[in-house]
Motif scaffolding. Structure first.
Motif, PDB file in Angstrom:
ATOM      1  N   ASP B 104       1.300 -65.198  25.199  1.00 26.64           N
ATOM      2  CA  ASP B 104       1.613 -65.865  26.465  1.00 26.64           C
ATOM      3  C   ASP B 104       0.443 -65.761  27.436  1.00 26.64           C
ATOM      4  N   ASN B 105      -0.164 -64.580  27.494  1.00 28.98           N
ATOM      5  CA  ASN B 105      -1.284 -64.381  28.417  1.00 28.98           C
ATOM      6  C   ASN B 105      -2.454 -65.283  28.065  1.00 28.98           C
ATOM      7  N   ILE B 106      -2.770 -65.350  26.778  1.00 30.43           N
ATOM      8  CA  ILE B 106      -3.909 -66.170  26.355  1.00 30.43           C
ATOM      9  C   ILE B 106      -3.672 -67.615  26.764  1.00 30.43           C
ATOM     10  N   VAL B 107      -2.452 -68.092  26.470  1.00 27.36           N
ATOM     11  CA  VAL B 107      -2.143 -69.486  26.796  1.00 27.36           C
ATOM     12  C   VAL B 107      -2.214 -69.709  28.302  1.00 27.36           C
ATOM     13  N   LEU B 108      -1.676 -68.742  29.035  1.00 29.13           N
ATOM     14  CA  LEU B 108      -1.732 -68.866  30.497  1.00 29.13           C
ATOM     15  C   LEU B 108      -3.167 -68.963  30.988  1.00 29.13           C
ATOM     16  N   LEU B 109      -4.035 -68.120  30.441  1.00 31.65           N
ATOM     17  CA  LEU B 109      -5.423 -68.107  30.904  1.00 31.65           C
ATOM     18  C   LEU B 109      -6.138 -69.402  30.527  1.00 31.65           C
ATOM     19  N   ILE B 110      -5.887 -69.871  29.301  1.00 32.67           N
ATOM     20  CA  ILE B 110      -6.568 -71.110  28.902  1.00 32.67           C
ATOM     21  C   ILE B 110      -6.127 -72.261  29.796  1.00 32.67           C
ATOM     22  N   ASN B 174      -3.283 -79.467  22.921  1.00 29.22           N
ATOM     23  CA  ASN B 174      -3.827 -78.402  22.105  1.00 29.22           C
ATOM     24  C   ASN B 174      -3.213 -77.058  22.423  1.00 29.22           C
ATOM     25  N   ILE B 175      -3.125 -76.809  23.711  1.00 28.21           N
ATOM     26  CA  ILE B 175      -2.671 -75.489  24.142  1.00 28.21           C
ATOM     27  C   ILE B 175      -1.263 -75.216  23.643  1.00 28.21           C
ATOM     28  N   GLU B 176      -0.400 -76.210  23.796  1.00 26.68           N
ATOM     29  CA  GLU B 176       0.969 -76.012  23.319  1.00 26.68           C
ATOM     30  C   GLU B 176       0.982 -75.773  21.820  1.00 26.68           C
ATOM     31  N   ILE B 177       0.097 -76.508  21.126  1.00 26.25           N
ATOM     32  CA  ILE B 177       0.037 -76.315  19.671  1.00 26.25           C
ATOM     33  C   ILE B 177      -0.469 -74.919  19.354  1.00 26.25           C
ATOM     34  N   ILE B 178      -1.487 -74.486  20.098  1.00 29.51           N
ATOM     35  CA  ILE B 178      -2.007 -73.131  19.873  1.00 29.51           C
ATOM     36  C   ILE B 178      -0.897 -72.108  20.077  1.00 29.51           C
ATOM     37  N   ARG B 179      -0.181 -72.274  21.205  1.00 30.41           N
ATOM     38  CA  ARG B 179       0.860 -71.296  21.522  1.00 30.41           C
ATOM     39  C   ARG B 179       1.861 -71.216  20.369  1.00 30.41           C
ATOM     40  N   ASN B 180       2.300 -72.385  19.915  1.00 29.85           N
ATOM     41  CA  ASN B 180       3.351 -72.375  18.915  1.00 29.85           C
ATOM     42  C   ASN B 180       2.843 -71.946  17.549  1.00 29.85           C
ATOM     43  N   THR B 181       1.591 -72.304  17.235  1.00 29.40           N
ATOM     44  CA  THR B 181       1.044 -71.846  15.955  1.00 29.40           C
ATOM     45  C   THR B 181       0.900 -70.336  15.966  1.00 29.40           C
ATOM     46  N   LEU B 182       0.344 -69.828  17.062  1.00 34.79           N
ATOM     47  CA  LEU B 182       0.191 -68.375  17.179  1.00 34.79           C
ATOM     48  C   LEU B 182       1.552 -67.710  17.068  1.00 34.79           C
ATOM     49  N   TYR B 183       2.515 -68.276  17.779  1.00 35.39           N
ATOM     50  CA  TYR B 183       3.819 -67.642  17.815  1.00 35.39           C
ATOM     51  C   TYR B 183       4.465 -67.665  16.439  1.00 35.39           C
ATOM     52  N   ARG B 184       4.245 -68.793  15.741  1.00 33.45           N
ATOM     53  CA  ARG B 184       4.814 -68.888  14.414  1.00 33.45           C
ATOM     54  C   ARG B 184       4.234 -67.792  13.512  1.00 33.45           C
ATOM     55  N   ALA B 185       2.912 -67.697  13.529  1.00 33.32           N
ATOM     56  CA  ALA B 185       2.263 -66.691  12.684  1.00 33.32           C
ATOM     57  C   ALA B 185       2.711 -65.296  13.089  1.00 33.32           C
ATOM     58  N   TYR B 186       2.833 -65.107  14.390  1.00 35.53           N
ATOM     59  CA  TYR B 186       3.244 -63.790  14.906  1.00 35.53           C
ATOM     60  C   TYR B 186       4.645 -63.441  14.427  1.00 35.53           C
ATOM     61  N   LEU B 187       5.574 -64.380  14.573  1.00 37.39           N
ATOM     62  CA  LEU B 187       6.957 -64.097  14.182  1.00 37.39           C
ATOM     63  C   LEU B 187       7.047 -63.811  12.692  1.00 37.39           C
ATOM     64  N   GLU B 188       6.315 -64.613  11.916  1.00 31.54           N
ATOM     65  CA  GLU B 188       6.397 -64.409  10.476  1.00 31.54           C
ATOM     66  C   GLU B 188       5.816 -63.055  10.086  1.00 31.54           C
ATOM     67  N   ASP B 189       4.738 -62.682  10.760  1.00 33.71           N
ATOM     68  CA  ASP B 189       4.106 -61.394  10.460  1.00 33.71           C
ATOM     69  C   ASP B 189       5.018 -60.241  10.870  1.00 33.71           C
ATOM     70  N   PHE B 190       5.596 -60.374  12.048  1.00 38.61           N
ATOM     71  CA  PHE B 190       6.511 -59.348  12.562  1.00 38.61           C
ATOM     72  C   PHE B 190       7.687 -59.202  11.598  1.00 38.61           C
ATOM     73  N   TYR B 191       8.190 -60.350  11.126  1.00 38.93           N
ATOM     74  CA  TYR B 191       9.306 -60.368  10.193  1.00 38.93           C
ATOM     75  C   TYR B 191       8.944 -59.596   8.930  1.00 38.93           C
ATOM     76  N   LYS B 192       7.753 -59.888   8.434  1.00 41.72           N
ATOM     77  CA  LYS B 192       7.296 -59.230   7.214  1.00 41.72           C
ATOM     78  C   LYS B 192       7.164 -57.725   7.431  1.00 41.72           C
ATOM     79  N   PHE B 193       6.599 -57.382   8.592  1.00 35.32           N
ATOM     80  CA  PHE B 193       6.425 -55.957   8.909  1.00 35.32           C
ATOM     81  C   PHE B 193       7.782 -55.259   8.938  1.00 35.32           C
ATOM     82  N   CYS B 194       8.759 -55.882   9.570  1.00 33.16           N
ATOM     83  CA  CYS B 194      10.077 -55.263   9.673  1.00 33.16           C
ATOM     84  C   CYS B 194      10.700 -55.102   8.291  1.00 33.16           C
ATOM     85  N   GLN B 195      10.441 -56.057   7.393  1.00 30.38           N
ATOM     86  CA  GLN B 195      10.974 -55.926   6.048  1.00 30.38           C
ATOM     87  C   GLN B 195      10.400 -54.690   5.365  1.00 30.38           C
TER      88      GLN B 195
END
Lengths: 746, 348
Positions: B104-110, B174-195
């Motif tokens: 969120d911070n990165i997107v806000l700053l950009i 672009n920014i919205e796409i960045i936010r959502n791509t980052l978030y997607r990767a983040y959620l999937e990674d977090f999910y994997k970590f929790c598993q």
């Protein structure tokens, strides 16, 4: 009985205060500290109350005082604490205080901003100074390299001219213009800073960094931070813009740094003089600030107390009802009956102070069915003991107060465990010193938590020391060594002794003079090898005797309560079974202990039974036929013990079930009757129109009725069956727990 | 990580977070807060809650932004305390929680730099939980590649960013796409970590993260109507760890309007209810609010079980909801907009 035996009688009173007199009256009551006010506006939320603006103003003042205090502490100025207790100022003084605080805060703020600006300036200059100094050494080195290379070249040039390659290398720094940026960055960000610079330039920058050894002061937070000087060399305008952006991102300060040596030197001189000028200015501001804060520090303690008192008074006034005419405040409070006179006088003083007639404040005693709060009047001696008891639980209103007995029993039980006359003497001495220099120590106002604990319990320590000397004397322990005061009864002449290796055995038949040691333990035991076995068995028995005595004592106190509150059912269903239960096991055990001490002497010692095994067997109902040929403890032991055990088991359901069942039936039968009775009481409490029905009573008495009904509901609620069962079960566990503890001890 | 040994390493922190949780503002307190007429009343009442004297050093005409900052500050202090006390794997788990804020911070700053704001005025708006060292130098990047190479490569977000590296300049879409791509990767990674953590943590967190993923998928779809985002691009933004994956996703990609999305949600009982109960009338709650309500319900479930990390995540989320609630009420009080004041989402 002294007033400590039961808590003091407390009465519910109604307070009528005229609006003008209410402030000063409450101030007087607060100074007296004898009244517990009731919140009559529980349903009104905090910000809807009458005096909320005044409370808020006080909070604002407190905020300013906190700010000032913080500033004072930052400068390490001692806050004067004379221990004075100023009276709450009159309400009109509040505005003066507010204005004064406002002015002081503004002054301090102004000073702070100017000091901050000065310090920022100072920081900039110091950083520049460091940059010049560090880069100076760096550039010097470069110059020297260059010079020496040049000299080499000149020296060689005369001899040969085949140094073209070298020549071209040497000329490079002159032909390509390297730009550089010099600045200061926080040392902790340095590595990330370097990495990012390297990345954005694809490795095309040269970074030189030198640490600044002395930590610099951050002008805003006042923290000292470690920083480093850096020099970045690069080429090209585009890179320059990027480098500057990164510097800004890392809060690095960039300074212009002249290219030539002479300019740098000149600049360094200028910076030095400016730093010196700035130093004098900063010192002046600091002196001014110190003077201002010192003068505030002298009276800030008094101000805080005043503001807190005002706030508390208005807070208390928020608990009052305001009558319809807005002319008077009506409140309810609990106060000890014995203090009513003083409270009346305080109210009169308050009324007089506010310039109203004496009738401005009226204290009116009321009847109530509510349980009043417990109030023990204590003095400096009893308060510590009361504190110990209260930390376990406060007795209900008019219940027997265990603190009275704790005064002796607590130090005594302590001494049984401590048990050393020498150490006890030191403790006694410490307690005595604190008691003797009491007043002087109070005046010293030592503010260390541990000291408060010791000083608060100085009388406890004194008594504990005293009792420890006694117990140490009885255990014959003086700094863990025995004292042979009365002459040991044991003789150590070798004639009668059996010597076995390193040990000599003394027989209690042959080696004693037959007279027991006059008081306490014979000193010979301290050097015997079976000292532990002997003393442990002895001390354990002593512990059981005292523990059981204390339990009996506690149960008897509960009997006192039952009798005082006229609760016959508690006597029959709690006290008596508890007594029987206790007696059947532990009372019997104590009797056995004494019996064993008296009945067996040294010659029959081998036949003395173990009481521990005896008690266990009593529960297992095992009575072995004697193999060792020793007679039982006494004739008919089996019959007596079985009888006690049966009694004991009978006590359990008696204790657990009878009272809840009785209460249950009583409530079932008396439901209608009880309601009618409480209605009658309500009518009497209303006391205005007996013949009128509840609904037609005037508004004010209606209020009273409503409250009483609520109270009745509360009382009934507590009387629920489950509650009763639970309370009985907890009663049971209360008795059982120490019993178990004692069993473990055995 | 089983229940037998859990308390050795994490027992203290679990106890702590449960204690913090009991300090969350209750419904009764909200009822009192709603009766406030000025922000000072609000402050007075908040004093009687767990927030205590957190506003007592603020001078009197209060502003909503100050209340917001202070509430956030309190959460950050609590979170930092737990983070410093924790050990692996809990510390990694807590770090994962902060990554969301970093995105969120990165997107806000950009976005801010795109709109010609200076970094110094943007920094205070960033969530302190997601701040990182290189954050303030973000403005040097003008293309995504530069952004990655110069700034993000040193942050834990670097692996998430791989998917959106290009030479493209940064613009709004672009920014919205960045936010959502980052978030997607983040959620999937977090999910994997929790598993990998297994046991209750995995069970609970997979449910929570699945909801989070589905919420994002649905919101992205609804928000993409009428924008330049192609349907194929849309599909790449859906986090693939939710219940909607894969059938729901393919249906969402084909959706053209709100009704289509609603039809997709019909097949999933928990989301159907949310769509049924929401609406755009002023009296009805919006879909967003319904999602928040569902989230709160999920988060409260975390505290029913012991020996898992979910409660830390849940606590942060609940605190955030509480923050939104108080700020909502404060805004309503400040703007004298009493009719909408009950639009908050009660927690306990």
């Amino acid at each position: 009985m002294g007033s400590l035996y039961r808590s003091e009688p407390v009465a519910l009173c109604q307070l009528f205060l005229q609006s003008e007199a209410s402030y000063s009256c409450l101030s007087e009551l607060g100074e007296l500290g004898m009244v517990q006010l009731k919140d009559l506006n529980v349903t009104v939320s905090a910000f809807q109350r009458k005096f909320v603006t005044e409370v808020r103003r006080c909070e604002e003042m407190e905020r300013k005082l906190r700010f000032l205090e913080k500033e004072i502490r930052e400068d390490d100025i001692v806050i004067l604490d004379t221990g004075d207790n100023p009276e709450a100022p009159a309400p009109r003084e509040m505005t003066d205080l507010e204005l004064m605080f406002e002015r002081l805060v503004k002054e301090v703020r102004d000073l702070n901003t100017s000091a901050e600006a000065l310090k920022q300036n100072f920081l900039d200059l110091t950083q520049l100074k460091h940059i010049l100094r560090k880069t100076h050494s760096f550039f010097d080195e470069v110059d020297r390299h260059y010079d020496s290379a040049l000299i080499d070249l000149q020296a060689e040039g005369t001899e040969s001219v085949n140094l073209l390659a070298d020549d071209s290398l040497l000329v490079t720094p002159h032909t390509i213009r390297f730009e550089f940026v010099a600045g200061v960055v926080e040392r902790q960000h340095l590595s990330a800073f370097e990495r990012m610079l390297w990345r954005i330039s694809m490795g095309n920058v040269l970074i030189k960094q030198v640490d600044i050894e002395t930590p610099l002061e951050d002008p805003i937070t006042g923290n000292s931070v470690l920083k480093s000087v850096f020099l970045i060399f690069f080429q090209g305008e585009q890179l320059k813009a990027k480098v500057k952006k990164v510097c800004a991102g890392f809060h690095a300060t960039i300074y212009p740094c002249p290219e030539t040596k002479a300019q740098r030197r000149e600049m360094a001189m200028g910076v030095m003089t400016r730093i010196e000028d700035l130093n004098t200015v900063i010192t002046q501001t600091e002196v001014h600030r110190f003077a201002l804060l010192s003068s505030i520090a002298e009276s800030i303690r008094i101000w805080s107390i005043k503001v807190r008192k005002i706030k508390t008074i208005y807070h208390a006034m928020n608990w009052f009802n305001i009558d319809i005419t807005q002319k008077c405040l009506i409140g309810e409070c609990w106060c000890p009956v014995a203090q009513l006179e003083r409270i009346q006088r305080a109210l009169q003083r308050g009324a007089a102070k506010s310039g109203c007639s004496e009738s401005a404040a009226i204290l009116n005693r009321m009847d109530t069915r509510e349980q009043p709060p417990t109030y023990h009047s204590t003095n400096k001696f009893t308060s510590a003991f009361q504190g110990i008891v209260d930390s376990y639980g406060v007795a209900s209103y008019r219940e027997v107060n265990p603190a009275l007995f704790t005064i002796i029993s607590f130090p005594f039980l302590f001494s049984l465990m401590f048990g050393d006359a020498g150490h006890g003497f030191f403790m006694f001495l410490a307690g005595l010193l604190m008691v003797i220099f009491e007043n002087r120590l109070i005046r010293m106002r030592i503010t260390v938590d541990v000291w408060d604990i010791f000083f608060g319990g100085r009388y406890v320590i004194l008594l504990m020391g005293l009792f420890s000397i006694y117990a140490g004397f009885m255990y014959n322990d003086f700094f863990s060594k025995p004292l042979n005061i009365f002459g040991s009864s044991w003789s150590t002449d070798l004639k009668n002794m059996t010597v076995d290796g390193r040990y000599a055995s003394l027989s209690p038949i042959n080696n004693t003079n037959g007279v027991p040691y006059f008081a306490g333990i014979d000193p010979v035991w301290q050097m015997s090898s079976n000292k532990i076995t002997f003393l442990n068995s002895f001390k354990m028995k002593i512990s059981i005797i005292f523990g059981v005595t204390q339990m009996f004592f506690g149960v008897i106190l509960s009997f006192q309560n039952h009798r005082y509150f006229n609760e016959r059912i508690n006597i029959y269903c709690e006290f008596i079974p508890e007594m029987i239960f206790l007696f059947c096991i532990f009372g019997y055990l104590v009797i056995l202990i004494f019996y064993k001490w008296l009945a067996y002497d040294a010659s029959e010692a081998s036949c003395a039974p173990s009481l521990l095994i005896g008690l266990i067997n009593m529960f297992l109902m095992q009575y072995d036929t004697k193999e060792d040929g020793c007679p039982p403890l006494f004739k008919g032991q089996q019959a007596v013990q079985t009888c006690l055990l049966v009694l004991c088991i009978l006590c359990v359901p008696w204790l657990l079930l009878v009272k809840p069942l009785v209460k249950h039936y009583e409530r079932k039968r008396g439901l209608t009757y009880g309601a009618a009775r409480s209605g009658y009481v309500l009518m009497r409490n209303g006391d205005i129109e007996l013949q009128a029905s509840h609904s037609t009573l005037s508004i004010q008495s209606g209020d009273v009725l409503l409250q009483d009904q609520q109270r009745d509901e509360v009382v009934h609620h507590v009387d629920g069956d489950d509650e009763e069962c639970l309370s009985n079960a907890s009663e049971e566990t209360e008795v059982r727990m120490p019993c178990n503890a004692n069993t473990i001890l055995v | 990580m089983n229940s037998l040994n859990f308390n050795i390493d994490f027992g203290y922190l679990e106890g702590l977070v449960r204690g913090f949780k009991s300090g969350i503002v209750k419904q009764a307190d909200y009822l009192n807060l709603m009766q406030c007429e000025t922000l000072d009343d609000l402050k007075l009442h908040l004093q009687s809650t767990d927030y205590g004297n957190f506003l007592s050093n603020e001078p009197s005409p209060l502003q909503v932004s100050i209340i917001d900052d202070k509430i956030r500050e309190k959460l950050v202090i609590e979170f930092e305390h737990m983070r410093t006390q924790s050990v692996v794997p809990l510390s990694t788990f807590l770090d994962y929680i902060t990554y969301g804020y970093m995105i969120d911070n990165i997107v806000l700053l950009i976005t801010g730099t795109l709109h010609q704001h200076t970094i110094s005025e943007l920094i205070p708006k960033c969530h302190p939980l997601g701040s990182f060292e290189q954050m303030e130098a973000l403005s040097i990047a003008s293309t995504l590649l530069e952004l990655y190479n110069a700034v993000l490569v040193d942050t834990p977000l670097a692996p998430y960013f791989i998917d959106c590296i290009s030479e493209q300049d940064i613009d709004e879409l672009n920014i919205e796409i960045i936010r959502n791509t980052l978030y997607r990767a983040y959620l999937e990674d977090f999910y994997k970590f929790c598993q990998t953590l297994g046991s209750t943590t995995a069970d609970y967190m997979s449910e929570v993260l699945a909801f989070e993923a589905d919420r994002r998928a649905i919101t992205i779809t609804i928000n993409s109507f009428g924008t330049e985002l192609t349907k194929d691009d849309r599909a790449t933004l859906f986090p693939r760890c939710g219940k909607l994956f894969p059938e729901g996703h393919s249906a969402l990609v084909r959706a053209d309007d709100y009704e289509h999305v609603r039809a997709v949600a019909e097949f999933y009982s928990e989301y159907r209810i949310l769509f049924e109960e929401s609406g755009n009338n002023p009296t009805e709650k919006t879909l967003e609010d319904k999602f928040f309500e569902h989230e709160v319900m999920l988060m409260k479930k975390a505290f029913l079980e012991q020996f898992h990390f979910g409660i830390f995540y849940a606590y942060v989320k609940l605190k955030e909801q509480e923050n939104r609630n108080i700020v909502w009420i404060a805004e309503c009080v400040a703007q004298r907009h009493q009719t909408r004041i009950d639009g908050y989402i009660p927690i306990f």
